[in-house]
Design an enzyme around this catalytic site. Structure first.
Site, PDB file in Angstrom:
ATOM      1  N   ASP A 673      -9.596   4.688  -0.325  1.00 41.41           N
ATOM      2  CA  ASP A 673      -8.501   5.334   0.398  1.00 41.41           C
ATOM      3  C   ASP A 673      -8.046   4.474   1.581  1.00 41.41           C
ATOM      4  O   ASP A 673      -6.852   4.299   1.823  1.00 41.41           O
ATOM      5  CB  ASP A 673      -8.987   6.717   0.862  1.00 41.41           C
ATOM      6  CG  ASP A 673      -7.895   7.479   1.566  1.00 41.41           C
ATOM      7  OD1 ASP A 673      -6.858   7.715   0.927  1.00 41.41           O
ATOM      8  OD2 ASP A 673      -8.074   7.815   2.752  1.00 41.41           O
ATOM      9  N   LYS A 677      -4.480   2.411   2.271  1.00 37.78           N
ATOM     10  CA  LYS A 677      -3.686   2.569   3.497  1.00 37.78           C
ATOM     11  C   LYS A 677      -3.426   1.219   4.157  1.00 37.78           C
ATOM     12  O   LYS A 677      -2.313   0.944   4.614  1.00 37.78           O
ATOM     13  CB  LYS A 677      -4.407   3.491   4.485  1.00 37.78           C
ATOM     14  CG  LYS A 677      -4.420   4.940   4.019  1.00 37.78           C
ATOM     15  CD  LYS A 677      -5.315   5.782   4.917  1.00 37.78           C
ATOM     16  CE  LYS A 677      -5.277   7.246   4.521  1.00 37.78           C
ATOM     17  NZ  LYS A 677      -6.346   8.022   5.138  1.00 37.78           N
TER      18      LYS A 677
END
Ligand code: ADP
Ligand code: ASP
Ligand code: MG
Length: 809
Positions: A673, A677
């Site tokens: 994750d 990002k």
């Protein structure tokens, strides 16, 4: 005072009419022109066609006409004697009509003459009813003074004779109220019944008003006045207070049904104001049409359209510079009595496009191909063909004159919504811009223009919300609770027209009911991703925004297609922006090219303005040199919550329970994750990078990620002891764990780092995120953005902000 079909169509409306007329007549003389009962003219024609076509149901249709009149009469004329006199008179007419129908059924032929006779019964009967209803009213027979002649098979007004006869009949009348049947007329030479064309009662009233120099012509109908667009197509069309004769003419010539086009000219010439008023709401101001133009601060006054347009193009390189081609085109069409309402010729002169009614198209092609037979056979010109299923839209207003940029605004609005203009024309008078589009785009076109020229009191965005997990449902709640405020204070209407979860979808172009969407969704039929895509694209709604609140790859794979159909995309889903660089840049490119938005601010730092800040820096000429960030609210929460009493496995579970983590917390723990990002930030900062380029230093053994989610939860507690040991050691060193993402000099990495109290990330509480941007301008003291980095409501608020960004373009 002219009362249309809807004003004499029902008990209520006709009683309103009585009140309105009697109050006006208390201090001035009035002429009341009435139409047939609403819908009766159509029904008279339909019944006639059934009779000639041998459909015996015409008898039943006829009976319905009888019943409709009978019921109205007995409801509104309580006085027995008066009622039975009227019924007798009306029944006589209805008997005559029935005889005509029976005759038609035998001869199987409906001539224009018998059709004109048949339709006349509508107004002949309604005018008798209204006369009986109004105390002291007299009825004048329109056939005695409204005279027509026939040209090219059409009835047109014989003005001189009409003028003379009107004066003869009206000049010395003392009656306070005179009722005249609208629409019907008589041939100037013989006794034949004729009429002024469909919708012609308005014209009857205008002719009387102009000839007798009335103070005013009032058109009483079923809407509050002349509206900015057809209210049956545009929900938020509203009444225009004032129009000049020119504006009104432009609008009604182009399909605004509220006034029959020939109506304006006679009253314009006599300089008599027209008022459009609502029989059902007599207190409303209505619309005034007169000779001056009023600047209400809006660029355009109204929009109208004709939806049965065909476009003919006369073209060929042999036309260039040849004098007289246009003269031949128009002469040939005029000889065939074909009217052209839009002409567009490019300066190169090699094509002339003509907009005309579909019914005339075939004949027009025939005529033109004959006219240019020789040139076509020599290959100088191409044969003429018609393109059908088109609509013509006109925007109208005297303010457009000498006002630069209107066409630009118009075409930009259309372009952004994927509406292609096939032909367009603006005359030198600059009060009307007309253009041709595909008919299937008409509703959307009218809506976007209405919206963007601020004709609407508020701007509308039509939202499709995909995913109703924590973020999606929080967003729907926020929209529902902000709706009224946005409308009032920001002039924005957020219309949720579609909601989908992984199995179902519901749609309603008028806006879904947000109070019970979950039930509606579960009761709706199954919807896979393909149907979802088709439904959205086929709805073809204006100002559309697709809002992706899922974490699903299939949904993300729709973006390119949606953007290509001019649908804005707001994504909380990170998959698209962090997938391969090619996909990311294609999506950005499509959005830019189509002048729409692909926004994903919440992909990083939930509601924090990180991506927008980077965009602002870059757009203003700065360069991002280094990014350091704690981008996982989940991981930060986990490391902050670890304690003697809360072991790692418990901390992970808590993060999931609080809705911080991805639905599958492994995506957070394996760093994926954060890598996504970081990739998104670096790309927005202008660097081309792939997820695989980021060096990932893991703190949880790979084997926990490999198996099933159950396997993961089962094995996680095995790590608790080691983490507790390390935690104690860290506490002794007065340091904190932070999972830090870095990008500098083309290299990205993520790793669990230990920071001491001098580091800006040391005091990062709870699930907060922090981003440190070192740029050319912010070099010595980098820019810091910090705050809640996870949680459904802040993420939903960030999505909401992206939606508002689209509203504000
Ligand atoms: P009447 O029976 O009173 O003559 P019409 O049906 O001929 O009424 O005209 C009124 C209708 O015109 C309205 O009910 C409305 O639906 C339609 N209409 C179309 N365009 C406009 C417009 N720009 N403004 C107002 N009404 C319009
Ligand atoms: N009754 C006629 C029609 O329906 C005329 C009118 O309503 O103005 O066309
Ligand atoms: Mg009308």
């Amino acid at each position: 005072m002219k009362f249309g079909g809807t004003s004499v169509g029902s008990v209520n409306s006709i009683l309103n009419l009585k009140g309105i007329v009697e109050s006006a007549a208390s201090n001035e003389q009035v002429i009341v022109v009435v139409s047939a009962l609403g819908g009766i003219t159509d029904k008279l024609i339909r019944t006639a066609n059934m009779a000639v076509n041998g459909d015996n149901a015409f008898n039943k249709e006829f009976q319905e006409i009888v019943t409709r009149h009978h019921e109205l009469i007995s409801a509104i004329i309580p006085d027995n004697a008066r009622c039975s006199d009227l019924l007798q008179e009306v029944d006589m007419l209805l008997n005559e009509l029935n005889n005509i129908y029976q005759g038609l059924a035998l001869i199987n032929n409906l001539t224009p003459k018998s059709e004109a006779t048949i339709v006349s019964y509508g107004e002949r009967i309604s005018s008798r009813i209204v006369t009986a209803l109004i105390d002291g009213a007299a009825r004048f027979n329109a056939r005695n003074f409204i005279k027509t002649e026939t040209k090219h098979g059409k009835y047109i007004l014989a003005d001189e004779k009409t003028d003379r006869l009107i004066h003869q009949h009206f000049d010395n009348t003392k009656e306070q109220v005179i009722v005249v049947p609208g629409f019907i007329a008589q041939d100037k030479e013989n006794d034949e019944i004729t009429n002024l064309g469909r919708g012609g009662s308005d014209y009857t009233a205008a002719i009387l008003a102009a000839t007798l120099k009335a103070d005013c012509l009032e058109i009483w109908t079923d809407v509050d006045g002349f509206m900015t667009a057809d209210p049956r197509v545009i929900n938020n069309a509203y009444t225009i207070g004032h129009l000049s004769y020119v504006e009104a003419t432009e609008l009604c010539n182009f399909g605004a049904k509220v006034v029959y086009p020939p109506t304006i000219y006679p009253v314009f010439k006599a300089n008599i104001p027209i008022k459009i008023k609502n029989t059902f709401n007599p207190d409303a101001d209505g619309t005034v049409i007169d000779d001056h133009s009023e600047d209400e601060g809006r660029l355009i006054k109204g929009i109208s359209s004709i939806n049965d347009t065909d476009l003919l193009t006369v073209q060929g390189l042999g036309m260039v510079g040849v004098v007289g081609v246009n003269q031949r085109i128009f002469r040939a069409l005029a000889d065939a009595n074909i009217s052209v309402f839009l002409v567009a010729q490019a300066s190169s002169e090699n094509s002339t496009s003509l907009g005309l009614r579909h019914v005339d198209a075939e004949k027009a092609c025939e005529v033109l191909n004959k006219e240019f037979e020789k040139e076509i056979s020599m290959g100088l010109m191409e044969s003429v063909r018609a393109t059908s299923e088109l609509s013509t839209v006109a925007i109208v207003g005297e303010n457009m004159r000498h006002n630069a940029g209107i066409i630009g605004k118009l075409f930009q609005t259309l372009g952004r919504n994927g509406i292609n203009v096939i032909a367009c024309a603006q005359g030198g008078q600059e009060t009307n811009i007309s253009f041709v589009i595909k008919s299937e785009l008409l509703r959307k076109t009218l809506n976007v223009i209405h919206d963007s020229f601020f004709l609407s009191e508020y701007k509308v965005l039509n939202l499709f919300i995909c995913g109703i997990g924590t973020v999606g449902s929080s967003l729907i709640e926020q929209i529902a609770s902000q709706k009224e405020k946005l409308k009032k204070e920001h002039g924005l209407k957020l219309n949720i027209v579609g909601i989908a979860n992984s199995r179902h979808a519901i749609f309603d172009r008028e806006g879904l009911d947000l109070t019970n969407y979950r039930t509606a969704l579960s009761e709706s039929k199954e919807c896979d991703i393909k149907r979802l895509r088709d439904e959205i694209i086929h709805m073809n709604i204006f100002n559309p925004v697709f809002v992706d609140c899922t974490a699903n790859g299939e949904v993300a794979s729709l973006y390119a297609d949606l953007l290509s159909h001019n649908i804005n995309v707001v994504a909380a889903n990170k998959i698209a922006a962090s997938s391969d660089y090619g996909t990311y840049s294609t999506l950005k490119h499509i959005a830019r090219q189509r002048n729409i938005k692909f926004l994903f601010e919440t992909n990083v730092g939930a509601g924090l303005p990180i991506i927008n800040t980077i965009n602002d820096l870059i757009n203003s000429g700065d360069k991002i040199l280094k990014i350091e960030a704690v981008l996982s609210g989940t991981l930060n929460f986990i490391f902050n919550v670890l304690s003697k009493d809360v072991p790692l496995s418990e901390a992970v579970r808590l993060a999931q329970e609080k809705g911080y983590s991805e639905p599958d917390p492994r995506i957070d723990l394996c760093g994926k994750d954060v890598i996504r990002k970081l990739v998104i930030l670096a790309r927005e900062a202008g660097y081309s990078i792939e997820q695989g380029d980021v060096e990932a230093n893991l703190f949880i053994p790979q084997e926990l990620f490999d198996g099933s989610i159950e396997n993961f939860w089962a094995k996680l507690p095995q790590l608790d002891a080691r983490f507790e040991e390390e935690r104690q050691q860290l506490a002794a060193e007065k340091k904190h764990w932070r999972f830090i993402a870095r990008y500098e000099n083309g290299k990205g990495s993520v790793s669990l780092s230990k920071v001491d109290d001098r580091h800006p990330f040391y005091h990062l509480e709870g699930s907060n995120n922090i981003v440190l941007l070192t740029t050319e301008r912010y070099k010595e003291y980098p820019m810091l953005i910090q705050g809640y980095g996870a949680g459904a409501s802040v993420t939903a608020a960030g999505v909401f902000a992206d939606i508002m960004r689209i509203a504000n373009i």
